[in-house]
Design a protein around this motif. Structure first.
Motif, short mmCIF file in Angstrom:
data_model
loop_
_atom_site.label_atom_id
_atom_site.label_comp_id
_atom_site.label_asym_id
_atom_site.label_seq_id
_atom_site.Cartn_x
_atom_site.Cartn_y
_atom_site.Cartn_z
N HIS A 48 0.85 -1.19 0.00
CA HIS A 48 0.00 0.00 0.00
C HIS A 48 0.88 1.24 0.00
O HIS A 48 2.09 1.16 0.25
CB HIS A 48 -0.90 0.00 1.23
CG HIS A 48 -0.12 -0.15 2.52
ND1 HIS A 48 0.14 -1.39 3.07
CD2 HIS A 48 0.49 0.76 3.30
CE1 HIS A 48 0.87 -1.22 4.17
NE2 HIS A 48 1.10 0.07 4.31
N CYS A 49 0.24 2.38 -0.29
CA CYS A 49 0.97 3.65 -0.25
C CYS A 49 1.33 3.96 1.20
O CYS A 49 0.47 3.89 2.08
CB CYS A 49 0.10 4.76 -0.83
SG CYS A 49 0.70 6.41 -0.45
N PRO A 50 2.61 4.29 1.49
CA PRO A 50 2.98 4.54 2.89
C PRO A 50 2.28 5.78 3.45
O PRO A 50 2.15 5.91 4.66
CB PRO A 50 4.50 4.74 2.81
CG PRO A 50 4.82 4.97 1.38
CD PRO A 50 3.73 4.35 0.57
N LYS A 51 1.82 6.69 2.57
CA LYS A 51 1.21 7.93 3.07
C LYS A 51 -0.30 7.80 3.23
O LYS A 51 -0.84 7.97 4.32
CB LYS A 51 1.54 9.07 2.10
CG LYS A 51 1.06 10.42 2.57
CD LYS A 51 2.13 11.48 2.42
CE LYS A 51 1.64 12.83 2.90
NZ LYS A 51 1.10 13.63 1.81
N CYS A 52 -1.02 7.47 2.13
CA CYS A 52 -2.48 7.46 2.21
C CYS A 52 -3.05 6.06 2.43
O CYS A 52 -4.26 5.89 2.54
CB CYS A 52 -3.10 8.09 0.96
SG CYS A 52 -3.00 7.05 -0.50
N GLN A 53 -2.16 5.05 2.50
CA GLN A 53 -2.57 3.66 2.78
C GLN A 53 -3.38 3.01 1.66
O GLN A 53 -3.86 1.89 1.82
CB GLN A 53 -3.38 3.53 4.09
CG GLN A 53 -2.81 4.28 5.29
CD GLN A 53 -1.45 3.76 5.72
OE1 GLN A 53 -1.14 2.60 5.57
NE2 GLN A 53 -0.60 4.64 6.21
N ARG B 196 5.20 8.19 -8.16
CA ARG B 196 4.23 8.82 -7.25
C ARG B 196 3.01 7.94 -7.04
O ARG B 196 2.63 7.18 -7.93
CB ARG B 196 3.78 10.18 -7.83
CG ARG B 196 4.87 11.18 -7.76
CD ARG B 196 4.43 12.56 -8.14
NE ARG B 196 5.55 13.47 -7.93
CZ ARG B 196 5.84 14.01 -6.76
NH1 ARG B 196 5.08 13.78 -5.71
NH2 ARG B 196 6.88 14.81 -6.64
N CYS B 197 2.39 8.08 -5.87
CA CYS B 197 1.18 7.31 -5.57
C CYS B 197 0.05 7.75 -6.50
O CYS B 197 -0.14 8.94 -6.74
CB CYS B 197 0.78 7.52 -4.11
SG CYS B 197 -0.87 6.91 -3.73
N ARG B 198 -0.71 6.77 -7.02
CA ARG B 198 -1.81 7.05 -7.93
C ARG B 198 -2.90 7.89 -7.25
O ARG B 198 -3.60 8.66 -7.90
CB ARG B 198 -2.38 5.70 -8.38
CG ARG B 198 -3.47 5.75 -9.40
CD ARG B 198 -3.96 4.34 -9.68
NE ARG B 198 -2.94 3.50 -10.33
CZ ARG B 198 -2.64 3.58 -11.62
NH1 ARG B 198 -3.27 4.42 -12.39
NH2 ARG B 198 -1.73 2.81 -12.14
N HIS B 199 -3.02 7.75 -5.94
CA HIS B 199 -4.12 8.41 -5.23
C HIS B 199 -3.73 9.77 -4.67
O HIS B 199 -4.39 10.76 -4.92
CB HIS B 199 -4.65 7.51 -4.10
CG HIS B 199 -5.20 6.23 -4.61
ND1 HIS B 199 -6.50 6.09 -5.03
CD2 HIS B 199 -4.60 5.03 -4.84
CE1 HIS B 199 -6.69 4.86 -5.46
NE2 HIS B 199 -5.55 4.20 -5.35
N CYS B 200 -2.65 9.80 -3.90
CA CYS B 200 -2.33 11.05 -3.19
C CYS B 200 -1.09 11.73 -3.76
O CYS B 200 -0.68 12.77 -3.27
CB CYS B 200 -2.14 10.78 -1.70
SG CYS B 200 -0.66 9.84 -1.33
N ALA B 201 -0.48 11.13 -4.79
CA ALA B 201 0.70 11.71 -5.46
C ALA B 201 1.91 11.85 -4.54
O ALA B 201 2.86 12.54 -4.87
CB ALA B 201 0.36 13.05 -6.12
ZN ZN Z 1 -0.91 7.54 -1.52
#
Ligand code: ZN
Length: 288
Positions: free
Chosen positions: A70-75, A95-100
Protein backbone atom coordinates in the motif's frame (compact mmCIF):
# COMPACT_ATOMS: atom_id res chain seq x y z
CA UNK A 1 15.47 -24.17 -18.32
CA UNK A 2 18.48 -26.24 -19.39
CA UNK A 3 21.79 -24.89 -20.69
CA UNK A 4 21.02 -26.03 -24.25
CA UNK A 5 17.92 -23.83 -24.40
CA UNK A 6 20.10 -21.03 -23.07
CA UNK A 7 22.59 -21.43 -25.91
CA UNK A 8 19.93 -21.69 -28.62
CA UNK A 9 17.95 -18.61 -27.54
CA UNK A 10 20.08 -16.32 -25.34
CA UNK A 11 17.66 -13.37 -25.64
CA UNK A 12 14.74 -15.34 -24.25
CA UNK A 13 17.00 -16.86 -21.61
CA UNK A 14 18.24 -13.45 -20.42
CA UNK A 15 14.69 -12.09 -20.41
CA UNK A 16 13.76 -15.00 -18.17
CA UNK A 17 16.74 -14.35 -15.89
CA UNK A 18 16.01 -10.61 -15.74
CA UNK A 19 12.37 -11.31 -14.86
CA UNK A 20 13.43 -13.65 -12.07
CA UNK A 21 15.76 -10.92 -10.83
CA UNK A 22 13.08 -8.22 -10.94
CA UNK A 23 10.55 -10.39 -9.09
CA UNK A 24 13.15 -11.24 -6.44
CA UNK A 25 14.02 -7.54 -6.22
CA UNK A 26 10.38 -6.73 -5.60
CA UNK A 27 10.38 -9.22 -2.73
CA UNK A 28 13.62 -7.75 -1.35
CA UNK A 29 12.33 -4.16 -1.40
CA UNK A 30 9.38 -5.33 0.68
CA UNK A 31 11.68 -7.32 2.99
CA UNK A 32 14.02 -4.35 3.56
CA UNK A 33 11.07 -2.27 4.74
CA UNK A 34 9.20 -4.93 6.75
CA UNK A 35 11.84 -7.13 8.36
CA UNK A 36 13.22 -4.42 10.71
CA UNK A 37 9.67 -3.58 11.86
CA UNK A 38 8.93 -7.26 12.51
CA UNK A 39 12.22 -7.67 14.42
CA UNK A 40 11.68 -4.55 16.53
CA UNK A 41 8.23 -5.71 17.55
CA UNK A 42 9.70 -9.05 18.54
CA UNK A 43 12.48 -7.38 20.57
CA UNK A 44 9.90 -5.18 22.24
CA UNK A 45 7.91 -8.26 23.28
CA UNK A 46 11.07 -10.08 24.46
CA UNK A 47 12.23 -7.11 26.55
CA UNK A 48 8.85 -6.71 28.22
CA UNK A 49 8.80 -10.40 29.00
CA UNK A 50 12.31 -10.31 30.50
CA UNK A 51 11.43 -7.24 32.59
CA UNK A 52 8.09 -8.77 33.63
CA UNK A 53 6.23 -5.81 32.10
CA UNK A 54 2.73 -6.17 30.66
CA UNK A 55 2.76 -7.27 27.02
CA UNK A 56 2.34 -4.49 24.38
CA UNK A 57 -1.17 -3.62 23.25
CA UNK A 58 -2.39 -6.00 20.60
CA UNK A 59 -1.16 -4.45 17.37
CA UNK A 60 -2.55 -5.08 13.92
CA UNK A 61 -1.14 -8.10 12.13
CA UNK A 62 2.09 -7.24 10.38
CA UNK A 63 4.29 -9.80 8.67
CA UNK A 64 6.06 -10.44 5.39
CA UNK A 65 2.77 -11.09 3.57
CA UNK A 66 0.29 -8.90 5.44
CA UNK A 67 -0.96 -6.20 4.90
CA UNK A 68 -0.83 -6.11 1.09
CA UNK A 69 1.38 -3.47 -0.55
CA UNK A 70 0.00 0.00 0.00
CA UNK A 71 0.97 3.65 -0.25
CA UNK A 72 2.98 4.54 2.89
CA UNK A 73 1.21 7.93 3.07
CA UNK A 74 -2.48 7.46 2.21
CA UNK A 75 -2.57 3.66 2.78
CA UNK A 76 -4.35 3.13 -0.57
CA UNK A 77 -3.64 -0.46 -1.71
CA UNK A 78 -1.53 -0.82 -4.84
CA UNK A 79 -3.20 -2.09 -7.99
CA UNK A 80 -1.70 -5.22 -9.51
CA UNK A 81 -0.21 -3.31 -12.44
CA UNK A 82 1.38 -0.80 -10.02
CA UNK A 83 3.02 -3.74 -8.29
CA UNK A 84 4.85 -5.03 -11.38
CA UNK A 85 8.56 -4.90 -10.54
CA UNK A 86 10.46 -1.97 -12.11
CA UNK A 87 7.60 -1.01 -14.47
CA UNK A 88 5.11 -0.24 -11.71
CA UNK A 89 7.39 2.52 -10.42
CA UNK A 90 8.03 3.87 -13.92
CA UNK A 91 4.34 3.79 -14.90
CA UNK A 92 3.47 5.77 -11.76
CA UNK A 93 6.48 8.05 -12.35
CA UNK A 94 7.45 7.42 -8.74
CA UNK A 95 4.23 8.82 -7.25
CA UNK A 96 1.18 7.31 -5.57
CA UNK A 97 -1.81 7.05 -7.93
CA UNK A 98 -4.12 8.41 -5.23
CA UNK A 99 -2.33 11.05 -3.19
CA UNK A 100 0.70 11.71 -5.46
CA UNK A 101 3.05 11.21 -2.51
CA UNK A 102 6.51 10.27 -3.78
CA UNK A 103 7.26 6.54 -3.57
CA UNK A 104 10.75 6.08 -2.10
CA UNK A 105 13.23 5.65 -4.95
CA UNK A 106 14.88 2.97 -2.87
CA UNK A 107 12.24 0.44 -3.97
CA UNK A 108 13.11 0.99 -7.61
CA UNK A 109 16.84 0.96 -6.85
CA UNK A 110 16.61 -2.40 -5.05
CA UNK A 111 14.60 -3.92 -7.93
CA UNK A 112 17.04 -2.57 -10.52
CA UNK A 113 20.12 -3.79 -8.60
CA UNK A 114 18.63 -7.26 -8.10
CA UNK A 115 17.77 -7.52 -11.80
CA UNK A 116 21.32 -6.52 -12.64
CA UNK A 117 22.71 -9.04 -10.14
CA UNK A 118 20.70 -11.85 -11.78
CA UNK A 119 22.03 -10.93 -15.22
CA UNK A 120 25.64 -10.62 -14.00
CA UNK A 121 25.44 -13.93 -12.09
CA UNK A 122 24.28 -15.84 -15.18
CA UNK A 123 26.59 -13.99 -17.57
CA UNK A 124 29.53 -14.82 -15.32
CA UNK A 125 28.79 -18.36 -14.15
CA UNK A 126 26.15 -19.50 -16.68
CA UNK A 127 22.88 -21.23 -15.81
CA UNK A 128 24.71 -23.47 -13.37
CA UNK A 129 24.54 -24.14 -9.64
CA UNK A 130 27.33 -21.57 -9.26
CA UNK A 131 25.31 -18.98 -11.18
CA UNK A 132 22.17 -19.67 -9.14
CA UNK A 133 24.04 -19.57 -5.83
CA UNK A 134 25.83 -16.36 -6.88
CA UNK A 135 22.45 -14.75 -7.47
CA UNK A 136 21.16 -16.00 -4.11
CA UNK A 137 24.17 -14.50 -2.33
CA UNK A 138 23.75 -11.24 -4.29
CA UNK A 139 20.13 -11.04 -3.14
CA UNK A 140 21.15 -11.52 0.51
CA UNK A 141 23.88 -8.87 0.19
CA UNK A 142 21.45 -6.38 -1.38
CA UNK A 143 18.93 -6.90 1.43
CA UNK A 144 21.65 -6.56 4.11
CA UNK A 145 23.05 -3.41 2.48
CA UNK A 146 19.75 -1.56 2.45
CA UNK A 147 18.64 -2.76 5.90
CA UNK A 148 21.97 -1.66 7.38
CA UNK A 149 21.75 1.74 5.66
CA UNK A 150 18.21 2.31 6.94
CA UNK A 151 18.40 0.79 10.42
CA UNK A 152 22.07 0.13 11.27
CA UNK A 153 21.35 -3.56 11.83
CA UNK A 154 22.44 -6.71 10.00
CA UNK A 155 19.73 -9.19 11.02
CA UNK A 156 20.89 -12.64 12.19
CA UNK A 157 17.95 -14.16 10.31
CA UNK A 158 19.81 -13.30 7.10
CA UNK A 159 23.51 -13.49 8.03
CA UNK A 160 23.47 -16.81 9.91
CA UNK A 161 21.50 -18.99 7.44
CA UNK A 162 23.62 -17.64 4.60
CA UNK A 163 26.80 -18.37 6.53
CA UNK A 164 25.70 -22.03 6.93
CA UNK A 165 24.56 -22.14 3.31
CA UNK A 166 28.01 -21.03 2.15
CA UNK A 167 29.65 -23.86 4.10
CA UNK A 168 27.15 -26.40 2.76
CA UNK A 169 27.62 -25.30 -0.85
CA UNK A 170 31.38 -25.52 -0.51
CA UNK A 171 31.08 -29.18 0.49
CA UNK A 172 31.04 -29.53 -3.29
CA UNK A 173 33.84 -26.92 -3.74
CA UNK A 174 31.39 -24.47 -5.34
CA UNK A 175 33.51 -21.34 -4.77
CA UNK A 176 36.22 -22.57 -2.38
CA UNK A 177 37.35 -25.85 -0.84
CA UNK A 178 35.46 -26.83 2.30
CA UNK A 179 38.61 -26.48 4.39
CA UNK A 180 39.19 -22.95 3.13
CA UNK A 181 35.53 -22.05 3.73
CA UNK A 182 35.50 -23.30 7.34
CA UNK A 183 38.77 -21.53 8.09
CA UNK A 184 37.48 -18.42 6.29
CA UNK A 185 34.31 -18.23 8.40
CA UNK A 186 36.18 -18.69 11.68
CA UNK A 187 39.11 -16.38 10.88
CA UNK A 188 36.85 -13.63 9.54
CA UNK A 189 34.74 -13.58 12.69
CA UNK A 190 37.74 -13.77 14.98
CA UNK A 191 39.63 -11.04 13.15
CA UNK A 192 36.86 -8.43 13.31
CA UNK A 193 36.11 -9.45 16.90
CA UNK A 194 39.74 -8.73 17.82
CA UNK A 195 39.74 -5.42 15.92
CA UNK A 196 36.50 -4.44 17.66
CA UNK A 197 37.88 -5.09 21.15
CA UNK A 198 41.27 -3.53 20.43
CA UNK A 199 39.52 -0.41 19.10
CA UNK A 200 37.24 -0.29 22.13
CA UNK A 201 40.13 -0.64 24.56
CA UNK A 202 42.11 2.04 22.76
CA UNK A 203 39.36 4.61 22.20
CA UNK A 204 36.47 3.60 24.46
CA UNK A 205 34.23 3.61 21.38
CA UNK A 206 32.54 0.78 19.51
CA UNK A 207 33.62 0.93 15.91
CA UNK A 208 31.22 -1.64 14.45
CA UNK A 209 28.51 -4.05 15.43
CA UNK A 210 28.50 -7.81 15.95
CA UNK A 211 26.50 -8.08 12.72
CA UNK A 212 29.65 -7.01 10.85
CA UNK A 213 31.58 -9.98 12.30
CA UNK A 214 28.86 -12.38 11.14
CA UNK A 215 28.67 -10.77 7.72
CA UNK A 216 32.44 -11.07 7.28
CA UNK A 217 32.24 -14.71 8.47
CA UNK A 218 29.58 -15.25 5.80
CA UNK A 219 32.01 -13.90 3.18
CA UNK A 220 34.68 -16.30 4.44
CA UNK A 221 32.26 -19.24 4.37
CA UNK A 222 31.33 -18.55 0.74
CA UNK A 223 34.64 -17.46 -0.76
CA UNK A 224 37.31 -19.07 1.45
CA UNK A 225 39.95 -17.46 3.67
CA UNK A 226 42.23 -16.50 0.78
CA UNK A 227 39.96 -13.67 -0.39
CA UNK A 228 39.35 -12.18 3.07
CA UNK A 229 42.23 -9.64 2.97
CA UNK A 230 41.03 -8.40 -0.42
CA UNK A 231 37.44 -8.02 0.84
CA UNK A 232 38.52 -6.17 3.96
CA UNK A 233 40.83 -3.91 1.97
CA UNK A 234 38.09 -2.96 -0.51
CA UNK A 235 35.47 -2.46 2.18
CA UNK A 236 37.77 -0.25 4.27
CA UNK A 237 38.95 1.80 1.29
CA UNK A 238 35.41 2.32 0.02
CA UNK A 239 34.20 3.17 3.52
CA UNK A 240 37.04 5.63 4.10
CA UNK A 241 36.51 7.33 0.73
CA UNK A 242 32.77 7.59 1.25
CA UNK A 243 33.09 8.77 4.85
CA UNK A 244 35.79 11.26 3.83
CA UNK A 245 33.60 12.64 1.07
CA UNK A 246 30.69 13.05 3.47
CA UNK A 247 32.88 14.82 6.05
CA UNK A 248 34.29 17.12 3.36
CA UNK A 249 30.80 18.03 2.17
CA UNK A 250 29.82 18.42 5.84
CA UNK A 251 27.01 15.92 5.66
CA UNK A 252 28.64 13.87 8.39
CA UNK A 253 30.83 14.66 11.37
CA UNK A 254 33.59 12.43 12.62
CA UNK A 255 31.39 11.42 15.54
CA UNK A 256 28.43 10.18 13.47
CA UNK A 257 28.45 6.41 13.18
CA UNK A 258 28.45 5.12 9.62
CA UNK A 259 27.42 1.52 8.97
CA UNK A 260 30.26 -0.69 7.71
CA UNK A 261 27.91 -3.45 6.46
CA UNK A 262 27.14 -1.92 3.04
CA UNK A 263 30.86 -1.68 2.24
CA UNK A 264 31.49 -5.26 3.38
CA UNK A 265 28.56 -6.37 1.20
CA UNK A 266 29.83 -4.50 -1.86
CA UNK A 267 33.37 -5.86 -1.38
CA UNK A 268 32.07 -9.42 -0.93
CA UNK A 269 30.03 -9.09 -4.10
CA UNK A 270 33.04 -7.85 -6.03
CA UNK A 271 35.17 -10.71 -4.67
CA UNK A 272 32.52 -13.26 -5.62
CA UNK A 273 32.98 -12.40 -9.29
CA UNK A 274 36.44 -10.88 -9.55
CA UNK A 275 38.25 -11.94 -6.37
CA UNK A 276 40.62 -14.43 -7.94
CA UNK A 277 41.45 -12.37 -11.08
CA UNK A 278 42.17 -9.38 -8.81
CA UNK A 279 44.36 -11.52 -6.55
CA UNK A 280 46.28 -12.80 -9.58
CA UNK A 281 46.74 -9.23 -10.79
CA UNK A 282 48.02 -8.15 -7.40
CA UNK A 283 50.40 -11.10 -7.05
CA UNK A 284 51.79 -10.52 -10.53
CA UNK A 285 52.44 -6.84 -9.82
CA UNK A 286 53.89 -7.67 -6.39
CA UNK A 287 56.38 -10.07 -7.99
CA UNK A 288 57.21 -7.51 -10.65
ZN1 ZN B 1 -0.91 7.54 -1.52
Amino acid sequence: MNPTAFASDPVAAYLFVATMGAVTGSFLSMLVYRLPIILKRQWDRDCREALALPPPEKAETFNIAWPASHCPKCQAPLKIRDNIPLFGFLLLRGRCRHCAAPIPRQYFLIEALTTLAAIVSVAHFGLTPRGAAAFLLSAALIALTFIDMREQILPDVITLPFLWLGLLLNRGDLYASLGSAVLGAALAYLFLWLVFHAFRLATGKEGMGHGDFKLFALAGAWLGWQLLPLILLFASLAGALYGGALILTRRLTRATPMPFGPFLCAATWLALFYGWPLMALYLRSAHG
